[in-house]
Write an enzyme that holds these catalytic residues in place. Structure first.
Site: not given
Ligand code: GDP
Ligand code: IMO
Ligand code: MG
Length: 427
Positions: A13, A16, A40-41, A225
């Protein structure tokens, strides 16, 4: 041509998705190499916000090819939801997306196994995202996995049934209650999703990537990650089940190590983590709460509260080393705008009072306490600044301090979630 790799240096988080989107115009293709819908980007531009889970963050720019590599694990149902919603918002996904036929598939029973394994571990649980990531990679390594390419063969239904039955045996051994009707419904939905994925371009990603490079095209590899969640070098066992480090880009795409160019290492101006596991600089006080509130530190996928703390330079130095980082990117600088002072952990102190700058085998908070340096805050709103020259001196001092500690230049600074809130530094 070489591939550049962008990856997280902390516990995920870091931001990215935002930076991949910002850098995409410089590349011909973007490729995800590991992880799955545990990611979750988040991207924000033109007043809109998107959260991507399995699909690379290069899809919103100018027609770059976006690749889901063999190292990724794919949940057909979640992929379908994500892809349909993107197509509805006007993205020409079919035109630009390529998916490796070697990507492993997350089955409905993998998710049940993930939940059952967490339940069985009780207090020692990892705090996974519950997306079936661990069990899917376990099947991959134990040579039981099903790959997307298998779904194109006539034997697929039988192989799927065999995998499911094996999973049900394990679930029984774990004492899990399986709702047979719910599972049958989930499997039906899953098979429909497989049919939907088949309408996308399924490729030999290793050939695609190397052909692109041979044709002089540039590629950005997008990590998921972060290094401290890497299965080999992270805070094991409180990690994810893939190699999140730079080497993961080689095995997760079929790129030779000598084809890796720049490695962008991305970190927050502070530190967060979701789920269980050690976090030496975690703050349990008002300051931690303040960072969480100002940084909106809640999971993009699960909505879980992120644990917050000061930047950890012991862990960051380690991550820079393991990944061969050539350029650093600092995110969420604006979150610390109002702080009078800012702390940075430069070493750990063990119970006997000895200081170390090395990451210990057990990164146990009970055994190690952080040694902090305190720096003055910049007390300036950064989010409207657009040029390096306009940055306040105390902030520049913070950057210089970090560069010295990490021995690597910070070339991009993020001062807000929007694409535009990005400052490139001349380094
Ligand atoms: P990722 O998983 O590494 O892509 O990061 P996430 O999307 O899970 O979390 C990063 C969060 O921070 C998202 O909500 C972003 O919109 C937000 N964000 C990214 N960069 C910045 C920044 O510089 N400042 C602020 N305030 N928020 C940011
Ligand atoms: P992005 O790509 C933050 C964490 C989970 C848990 C551990 C294992 O958005 O940075 P898993 O479901 O992978 O088996 O969970 O890893 N985790 C993440 N934390 N960001 C992520 O992804 C994460 N993906 C997994 O919270 O502690
Ligand atoms: Mg995330």
């Amino acid at each position: 041509m070489k591939v550049d790799v962008l990856l997280g240096l902390q516990w995920g988080d870091e931001g990215k998705g935002k930076v991949v989107d910002v850098l995409t115009p410089r590349y011909d293709a973007v490729a995800r190499f590991q992880g799955g819908p545990n990611a979750g980007h988040t991207l924000e531009f033109d007043g809109k916000k998107y959260v991507l889970r399995s699909i690379p963050s290069g899809i919103f720019q100018h027609g770059q090819i976006n690749i889901i590599g063999n190292g990724v694990v794919l949940d057909p149902v979640l992929f379908t939801e994500e892809a349909k919603s993107l197509e509805e918002s006007g993205v020409d996904l079919r035109g630009i997306l390529r998916i490796s036929r070697k990507a492993h598939l997350i089955l409905p029973t993998h998710r049940l196994l993930d939940a059952a394994s967490e339940k069985a571990m009780a207090a020692g649980k990892i705090g996974t995202t519950g997306k079936g990531i661990g069990p899917t990679y376990t099947d991959k390594i134990s040579r039981h996995g099903l790959r997307l390419g298998d779904a194109l063969t006539p034997e697929f239904a039988d192989r799927f049934a065999a995998a499911r039955d094996r999973h049900l045996d394990t679930l029984r051994a774990l004492g899990a209650d399986v709702d047979a009707d719910a599972l049958a419904a989930a499997e039906q939905k899953w098979m429909q999703a497989i049919e939907y994925i088949k309408t996308f371009k399924i490729v030999d990603c290793e050939y695609l990537i190397n052909d692109l490079l041979n044709d002089g095209k540039s590629i950005l590899c997008e990590g998921a990650q972060g290094t401290m969640l890497d299965v080999d070098f992270g805070s094991y066992p409180f990690v994810t089940s893939s190699n999140t480090i730079c080497a993961g880009a080689c095995s997760g795409l079929g790129v030779a190590p000598n084809k890796v160019g720049d490695v962008y290492g991305i970190f927050k101006a502070y530190c967060t983590r979701v789920g269980s596991g050690p976090f030496p600089t975690e703050l349990f006080d008002e300051t931690g709460k303040r960072i969480r509130d100002l940084g909106h530190e809640y999971g993009a996928v699960t909505g879980r509260e992120r644990r917050c703390g000061w930047i950890d330079l012991v862990a960051l130095r380690y991550a820079v080393m393991i990944n061969g980082v050539t350029r650093l990117i600092m995110m969420k600088s604006d979150v610390l705008d109002a702080f009078d002072t800012i702390k940075a952990c430069v070493a750990y102190r063990d119970k006997d009072g000895n200081e170390t700058r090395h990451l210990p085998f057990y990164l146990d908070d009970d055994n190690y306490s952080p040694v902090y340096v305190t720096l003055p805050g910049w007390k300036t709103t950064l989010s409207d600044i657009r040029s390096e020259d306009a940055l306040p001196q105390a902030f520049v001092d913070y950057i210089n301090f970090l560069e010295d500690e990490l021995g690597t230049p910070i070339t991009i600074i993020s001062i807000g979630p929007d694409r535009e809130q990005t400052i490139f530094r001349n380094r």
